[in-house]
Design a protein around this motif. Structure first.
Motif, PDB file in Angstrom:
ATOM      1  N   SER A 100       0.804  -1.229   0.000  1.00 24.63           N
ATOM      2  CA  SER A 100       0.000   0.000   0.000  1.00 24.63           C
ATOM      3  C   SER A 100       0.836   1.279   0.000  1.00 24.63           C
ATOM      4  CB  SER A 100      -0.978   0.037   1.195  1.00 24.63           C
ATOM      5  OG  SER A 100      -1.866  -1.050   1.131  1.00 24.63           O
ATOM      6  N   SER A 101       2.158   1.184  -0.126  1.00 32.56           N
ATOM      7  CA  SER A 101       2.990   2.382  -0.241  1.00 32.56           C
ATOM      8  C   SER A 101       3.011   2.856  -1.691  1.00 32.56           C
ATOM      9  CB  SER A 101       4.414   2.089   0.240  1.00 32.56           C
ATOM     10  OG  SER A 101       5.026   1.093  -0.567  1.00 32.56           O
ATOM     11  N   THR A 102       3.416   4.111  -1.898  1.00 30.51           N
ATOM     12  CA  THR A 102       3.423   4.711  -3.229  1.00 30.51           C
ATOM     13  C   THR A 102       4.694   5.518  -3.444  1.00 30.51           C
ATOM     14  OG1 THR A 102       2.228   6.646  -2.394  1.00 30.51           O
ATOM     15  CG2 THR A 102       0.909   4.865  -3.361  1.00 30.51           C
ATOM     16  N   ALA A 103       4.958   5.844  -4.706  1.00 23.74           N
ATOM     17  CA  ALA A 103       6.111   6.674  -5.056  1.00 23.74           C
ATOM     18  C   ALA A 103       5.817   7.413  -6.354  1.00 23.74           C
ATOM     19  CB  ALA A 103       7.371   5.822  -5.210  1.00 23.74           C
ATOM     20  N   PHE A 104       6.358   8.607  -6.476  1.00 24.64           N
ATOM     21  CA  PHE A 104       6.276   9.390  -7.704  1.00 24.64           C
ATOM     22  C   PHE A 104       7.661   9.429  -8.344  1.00 24.64           C
ATOM     23  CE2 PHE A 104       2.703  10.911  -5.253  1.00 24.64           C
ATOM     24  CZ  PHE A 104       1.714  11.116  -6.194  1.00 24.64           C
ATOM     25  N   TYR A 105       7.724   9.030  -9.609  1.00 30.75           N
ATOM     26  CA  TYR A 105       9.016   9.031 -10.305  1.00 30.75           C
ATOM     27  C   TYR A 105       8.998  10.089 -11.401  1.00 30.75           C
ATOM     28  CZ  TYR A 105      13.282   7.350 -12.519  1.00 30.75           C
ATOM     29  OH  TYR A 105      14.553   7.260 -13.028  1.00 30.75           O
ATOM     30  N   ASP A 106       9.931  11.035 -11.330  1.00 34.09           N
ATOM     31  CA  ASP A 106      10.056  12.097 -12.324  1.00 34.09           C
ATOM     32  C   ASP A 106      10.876  11.551 -13.488  1.00 34.09           C
ATOM     33  OD1 ASP A 106      10.923  14.386 -13.839  1.00 34.09           O
ATOM     34  OD2 ASP A 106      10.354  15.618 -12.113  1.00 34.09           O
ATOM     35  N   ILE A 107      10.252  11.382 -14.647  1.00 32.94           N
ATOM     36  CA  ILE A 107      10.922  10.771 -15.793  1.00 32.94           C
ATOM     37  C   ILE A 107      12.000  11.687 -16.360  1.00 32.94           C
ATOM     38  CG2 ILE A 107      10.558   9.899 -18.140  1.00 32.94           C
ATOM     39  CD1 ILE A 107       7.784   9.013 -17.250  1.00 32.94           C
ATOM     40  N   GLU A 108      11.748  12.988 -16.373  1.00 29.39           N
ATOM     41  CA  GLU A 108      12.728  13.921 -16.930  1.00 29.39           C
ATOM     42  C   GLU A 108      13.961  14.033 -16.038  1.00 29.39           C
ATOM     43  OE1 GLU A 108      10.631  17.529 -17.476  1.00 29.39           O
ATOM     44  OE2 GLU A 108       9.394  16.780 -19.142  1.00 29.39           O
ATOM     45  N   LYS A 109      13.765  14.096 -14.719  1.00 28.53           N
ATOM     46  CA  LYS A 109      14.885  14.210 -13.788  1.00 28.53           C
ATOM     47  C   LYS A 109      15.478  12.851 -13.405  1.00 28.53           C
ATOM     48  CE  LYS A 109      13.183  18.490 -11.699  1.00 28.53           C
ATOM     49  NZ  LYS A 109      12.772  19.144 -10.428  1.00 28.53           N
ATOM     50  N   ARG A 110      14.749  11.782 -13.766  1.00 27.20           N
ATOM     51  CA  ARG A 110      15.183  10.421 -13.454  1.00 27.20           C
ATOM     52  C   ARG A 110      15.435  10.238 -11.954  1.00 27.20           C
ATOM     53  NH1 ARG A 110      18.972   7.983 -18.295  1.00 27.20           N
ATOM     54  NH2 ARG A 110      17.574   8.516 -20.017  1.00 27.20           N
ATOM     55  N   SER A 111      14.459  10.643 -11.180  1.00 28.48           N
ATOM     56  CA  SER A 111      14.591  10.521  -9.730  1.00 28.48           C
ATOM     57  C   SER A 111      13.212  10.403  -9.100  1.00 28.48           C
ATOM     58  CB  SER A 111      15.323  11.725  -9.148  1.00 28.48           C
ATOM     59  OG  SER A 111      14.589  12.922  -9.389  1.00 28.48           O
ATOM     60  N   ILE A 112      13.177   9.816  -7.891  1.00 34.77           N
ATOM     61  CA  ILE A 112      11.944   9.706  -7.136  1.00 34.77           C
ATOM     62  C   ILE A 112      11.666  11.034  -6.429  1.00 34.77           C
ATOM     63  CG2 ILE A 112      10.801   8.527  -5.222  1.00 34.77           C
ATOM     64  CD1 ILE A 112      12.285   6.024  -5.977  1.00 34.77           C
ATOM     65  N   CYS A 113      10.466  11.547  -6.594  1.00 31.17           N
ATOM     66  CA  CYS A 113      10.117  12.844  -6.017  1.00 31.17           C
ATOM     67  C   CYS A 113       9.655  12.686  -4.570  1.00 31.17           C
ATOM     68  CB  CYS A 113       8.991  13.498  -6.820  1.00 31.17           C
ATOM     69  SG  CYS A 113       9.368  13.696  -8.559  1.00 31.17           S
ATOM     70  N   ASN A 114       9.964  13.668  -3.777  1.00 31.56           N
ATOM     71  CA  ASN A 114       9.479  13.702  -2.407  1.00 31.56           C
ATOM     72  C   ASN A 114       8.172  14.482  -2.399  1.00 31.56           C
ATOM     73  OD1 ASN A 114      11.722  12.325  -1.324  1.00 31.56           O
ATOM     74  ND2 ASN A 114      12.910  14.218  -1.362  1.00 31.56           N
ATOM     75  N   VAL A 115       7.093  13.766  -2.622  1.00 37.13           N
ATOM     76  CA  VAL A 115       5.784  14.395  -2.700  1.00 37.13           C
ATOM     77  C   VAL A 115       4.961  13.940  -1.495  1.00 37.13           C
ATOM     78  CG1 VAL A 115       3.667  14.655  -4.050  1.00 37.13           C
ATOM     79  CG2 VAL A 115       5.877  14.425  -5.204  1.00 37.13           C
ATOM     80  N   GLU A 116       4.420  14.915  -0.760  1.00 35.40           N
ATOM     81  CA  GLU A 116       3.591  14.576   0.393  1.00 35.40           C
ATOM     82  C   GLU A 116       2.172  14.276  -0.096  1.00 35.40           C
ATOM     83  OE1 GLU A 116       3.704  17.634   3.250  1.00 35.40           O
ATOM     84  OE2 GLU A 116       5.871  17.461   3.663  1.00 35.40           O
ATOM     85  N   HIS A 117       1.654  13.164   0.342  1.00 34.19           N
ATOM     86  CA  HIS A 117       0.298  12.773  -0.026  1.00 34.19           C
ATOM     87  C   HIS A 117      -0.243  11.855   1.048  1.00 34.19           C
ATOM     88  CE1 HIS A 117       2.792   9.492  -1.435  1.00 34.19           C
ATOM     89  NE2 HIS A 117       1.728   8.727  -1.414  1.00 34.19           N
ATOM     90  N   SER A 118      -1.567  11.654   1.034  1.00 33.14           N
ATOM     91  CA  SER A 118      -2.212  10.781   2.011  1.00 33.14           C
ATOM     92  C   SER A 118      -2.826   9.588   1.302  1.00 33.14           C
ATOM     93  CB  SER A 118      -3.294  11.536   2.755  1.00 33.14           C
ATOM     94  OG  SER A 118      -4.237  12.055   1.842  1.00 33.14           O
TER      95      SER A 118
END
Length: 355
Positions: free
Chosen positions: A337-355
């Motif tokens: 149930s965990s999630t992650a946002f991956y920025d394709i242009e920057k090639r990195s996982i974003c630190n995005v706060e979400h619930s």
């Protein structure tokens, strides 16, 4: 299964046969609220789809293919459209324009996959203010559908029943309504959908080279992407179709699983790892995962693998992912149930706060 209805409603079906309804109550703050739930199915909901008019269609392994109006979801019980032994997949197209005898009209096509049959239905269009509630009656090709709702096309009917030689593993219909495909143990078949004096489905290509376990058409309807049981991704280009005087071509494919050193492989429950495939809305790249611990990005313009996104440092497996509207971000969900946002242009996982 999850389906969005416009920008303000989301419906989620789970393994208990329950559909939950969420609504964006404060667009300025992106505030989403749980509005209610129903349990119209007795077992797993494996697939859901929606029409632009507001109808939500759901199916699973409890013999029920149901539809409901998203606007009256809390007030009306879903209608039983048809009784099937199992419905692994439903796909609904956008509005497909048709001009016959000088009269222009629109149609919405629905693909309903069963164990060894793929049905293509022509669903009547609505005026945009009310959902299309359909009740499909058993019958042969040409069998009409009983429609509830205003402004629908009276010519709604079952268009084609496509029989597989063996059990059908997967199927797809192009968003523009021009192509239909399915794959069974004997190979993959493609069908051309024509909208002239009448709507008809005709097989135009078949190949034994591709036995797919997952497939999708690109959003622009020019390519069919298929993943085989050996985790090879093939692309069939519709732009060289017979209508242009060309021939159908299947590319050599690429391996959608990086081979690691055996010593570095961590054990994972292979039985729960399923192939996940997503195509960018701009039809420029695709993402595929066959191992559960990595996602491969493929550049469909340059025809090459652009990046391997590894999640091997996590103690969980990839269960789903999707592109955002611009194709610049990949939203990844894991089986814990965990999630992650991956920025394709920057090639990195974003630190995005979400619930």
């Amino acid at each position: 299964a999850v389906v969005a209805q416009g920008a303000s409603r989301v419906f989620s079906g789970d393994s208990n046969g329950q559909i939950s309804y969420f609504e964006n109550t404060d667009p300025d703050r992106s505030q989403w609220s749980f509005r209610g739930k129903k349990r119209p199915h007795s077992h797993d909901i494996t697939t859901m789809a929606s029409t632009a008019g507001g109808a939500i269609v759901s199916g699973g392994n409890d013999t029920r293919l149901l539809s409901c109006d998203s606007a009256s979801f809390l007030n009306k019980h879903p209608e039983r459209m048809q009784t099937y032994a199992e419905v692994p997949s439903i796909h609904i197209t956008g509005r497909v324009k048709c001009e016959a005898a000088g009269v222009a009209s629109c149609h919405v096509l629905m693909l309903c996959q069963q164990r060894n049959v793929v049905e293509v239905w022509r669903v009547g269009c609505t005026d945009g203010s009310k959902g299309t509630l359909t009740k499909i009656m058993k019958g042969k090709e040409g069998q009409p559908i009983q429609i509830q709702g205003d402004g629908v096309d009276a010519n709604t009917k079952l268009v084609a029943v496509l029989h597989g030689k063996t059990n059908i593993g997967c199927s797809a219909i192009a968003g523009n309504g021009q192509w239909v495909a399915y794959s069974d143990m004997s190979g993959t078949c493609l069908f051309r959908v024509t909208l002239e004096d009448k709507l008809c489905v005709k097989r135009v290509f078949a190949t034994k080279k591709v036995v797919a376990k997952s497939m999708q058409f690109t959003p622009d309807g020019t390519r069919l992407v298929a993943v085989t049981s050996k985790n090879i991704v093939h692309m069939i280009d519709a732009r060289g179709s017979d209508e242009n005087g060309g021939e159908w071509e299947v590319d050599g494919g690429f391996l959608a699983q990086v081979k690691h050193d055996k010593c570095s492989l961590r054990p994972s429950p292979v039985s729960i790892v399923e192939t996940t495939l997503a195509i960018c809305p701009k039809s420029k790249c695709l993402a595929v995962s066959c191992s559960g611990d990595e996602i491969i990005l493929y550049d469909m313009v340059a025809n090459k693998i652009s990046e391997n996104i590894s999640f091997r440092n996590r103690d969980t497996l990839v269960s789903t992912f999707a592109f955002n509207a611009s194709g610049s971000m990949l939203f990844v969900g894991f089986d814990d149930s965990s999630t992650a946002f991956y920025d394709i242009e920057k090639r990195s996982i974003c630190n995005v706060e979400h619930s």
